[in-house]
Design a protein around this motif. Sequence first.
Motif, PDB file in Angstrom:
ATOM      1  N   HIS A 109     -21.338  43.356 -28.486  1.00  0.00           N
ATOM      2  CA  HIS A 109     -20.653  43.753 -27.308  1.00  0.00           C
ATOM      3  C   HIS A 109     -20.667  45.107 -26.414  1.00  0.00           C
ATOM      4  O   HIS A 109     -20.494  45.242 -25.505  1.00  0.00           O
ATOM      5  CB  HIS A 109     -19.059  43.533 -27.501  1.00  0.00           C
ATOM      6  CG  HIS A 109     -18.540  42.031 -27.478  1.00  0.00           C
ATOM      7  ND1 HIS A 109     -17.766  41.662 -26.673  1.00  0.00           N
ATOM      8  CD2 HIS A 109     -18.550  41.196 -28.721  1.00  0.00           C
ATOM      9  CE1 HIS A 109     -17.439  40.418 -26.813  1.00  0.00           C
ATOM     10  NE2 HIS A 109     -17.814  39.949 -28.275  1.00  0.00           N
ATOM     11  N   THR A 130     -21.657  41.573 -34.255  1.00  0.00           N
ATOM     12  CA  THR A 130     -20.978  41.033 -33.218  1.00  0.00           C
ATOM     13  C   THR A 130     -20.309  42.063 -32.462  1.00  0.00           C
ATOM     14  O   THR A 130     -20.267  42.120 -31.117  1.00  0.00           O
ATOM     15  CB  THR A 130     -19.803  39.884 -33.645  1.00  0.00           C
ATOM     16  OG1 THR A 130     -20.405  39.026 -34.133  1.00  0.00           O
ATOM     17  CG2 THR A 130     -19.129  39.241 -32.299  1.00  0.00           C
ATOM     18  N   ARG A 171     -23.170  32.866 -33.064  1.00  0.00           N
ATOM     19  CA  ARG A 171     -21.978  32.258 -33.201  1.00  0.00           C
ATOM     20  C   ARG A 171     -21.650  31.576 -34.661  1.00  0.00           C
ATOM     21  O   ARG A 171     -22.362  31.061 -35.374  1.00  0.00           O
ATOM     22  CB  ARG A 171     -22.241  30.809 -32.278  1.00  0.00           C
ATOM     23  CG  ARG A 171     -20.699  30.041 -32.143  1.00  0.00           C
ATOM     24  CD  ARG A 171     -20.916  28.897 -31.110  1.00  0.00           C
ATOM     25  NE  ARG A 171     -19.500  28.178 -31.064  1.00  0.00           N
ATOM     26  CZ  ARG A 171     -19.354  27.028 -30.222  1.00  0.00           C
ATOM     27  NH1 ARG A 171     -20.580  26.681 -29.439  1.00  0.00           N
ATOM     28  NH2 ARG A 171     -18.231  26.340 -30.159  1.00  0.00           N
ATOM     29  N   ALA A 194     -21.979  34.948 -28.928  1.00  0.00           N
ATOM     30  CA  ALA A 194     -22.508  35.890 -28.431  1.00  0.00           C
ATOM     31  C   ALA A 194     -23.644  35.559 -27.761  1.00  0.00           C
ATOM     32  O   ALA A 194     -24.598  36.507 -27.215  1.00  0.00           O
ATOM     33  CB  ALA A 194     -22.932  36.914 -29.629  1.00  0.00           C
ATOM     34  N   SER A 214     -10.297  35.490 -34.170  1.00  0.00           N
ATOM     35  CA  SER A 214     -11.044  36.221 -33.013  1.00  0.00           C
ATOM     36  C   SER A 214     -12.525  35.862 -33.083  1.00  0.00           C
ATOM     37  O   SER A 214     -13.242  35.633 -31.952  1.00  0.00           O
ATOM     38  CB  SER A 214     -10.499  37.577 -33.031  1.00  0.00           C
ATOM     39  OG  SER A 214     -11.359  37.996 -31.742  1.00  0.00           O
ATOM     40  N   GLU A 265     -15.801  33.722 -30.894  1.00  0.00           N
ATOM     41  CA  GLU A 265     -16.985  34.395 -30.305  1.00  0.00           C
ATOM     42  C   GLU A 265     -18.163  33.475 -30.118  1.00  0.00           C
ATOM     43  O   GLU A 265     -18.543  32.593 -30.919  1.00  0.00           O
ATOM     44  CB  GLU A 265     -17.254  35.747 -30.936  1.00  0.00           C
ATOM     45  CG  GLU A 265     -16.300  36.729 -30.995  1.00  0.00           C
ATOM     46  CD  GLU A 265     -16.221  37.266 -29.510  1.00  0.00           C
ATOM     47  OE1 GLU A 265     -17.523  37.619 -28.912  1.00  0.00           O
ATOM     48  OE2 GLU A 265     -15.190  37.694 -29.102  1.00  0.00           O
TER      49      GLU A 265
END
Length: 279
Positions: A101, A97, A122, A200, A194, A198
């Motif tokens: 990013h 992940t 996810r 993605a 967090s 997310e």
Amino acid sequence: MNFFTASDGARIAYRDEGAGTPIVLLHGLMAHGGFFREQRGLTGRFRVISVDLRGHGASRGDGQRPTVGQLADDVAGLAAALGLEGAVGVGWSLGATILWHVLAGPAGGRFAGAVVVDMTARVCNGADWDLGLSPEACQARTDAIRDDFETFAVNAGQAIFAQPIDGPRRTLADWASFEFARNDSEAIGAVWASLMEEDARRLLGRIAHPTLIVRGAHSQLYGPGTADHLAAALPHARIVAFDASGHAPHLEQPDLFNQVIRDFADQLAPAPGAQRMEI
């Protein structure tokens, strides 16, 4: 051990060994760069950089509550500070992940390819997604991290390996459990919270890098459908399945994993659509 100072002053630890094409190794939740110890065998041909993500390993600090965005910014900053060009990013679990990013942002130009190790776009399932963990499983992990972190960490260290655990794998699993349990529960809880937020999927279509999707055939976290989704969502991707591994093929079948990385780095070239290789 080397240290990079992030934009907010946090010190991010990393190991930098060998010379050649950079291989940037990003670990999973509760792990650290030392979980890529078997990939030191790549240093004869590559520059191998293993990072302790913020809140993990030697990058731990008092009061840290890291987010996925911060971890990605740290990696992007490190890549710039080291002047990396043509790098291959290897992201295991959480590390994948983070890598997505980075590749989807300005630092993506420093990378020539990506390797994703047993990760989903996810983590938590929802109305339009069933390739992660159930909402109940996600909540159970949240509760366990908060209420009994040591037990959770020890069990997780065992669960990343193909079952049943026996022989040399027992020593490896016990080491993983010990290392997981050394973490600060609040820092890990913050990263986990967090990560649960997310999704993605919004990033994958922006990533043009050739990608190798590595899955363990005996993973207790994600099934083959997860890898198939990534192969379809990423423009230039192919799948490699490790038949004797769970969630951590780089630890469970390290010689084969390292050879796959060598071959991928040597052959980096976009290919239309995804291909499947069974190992």
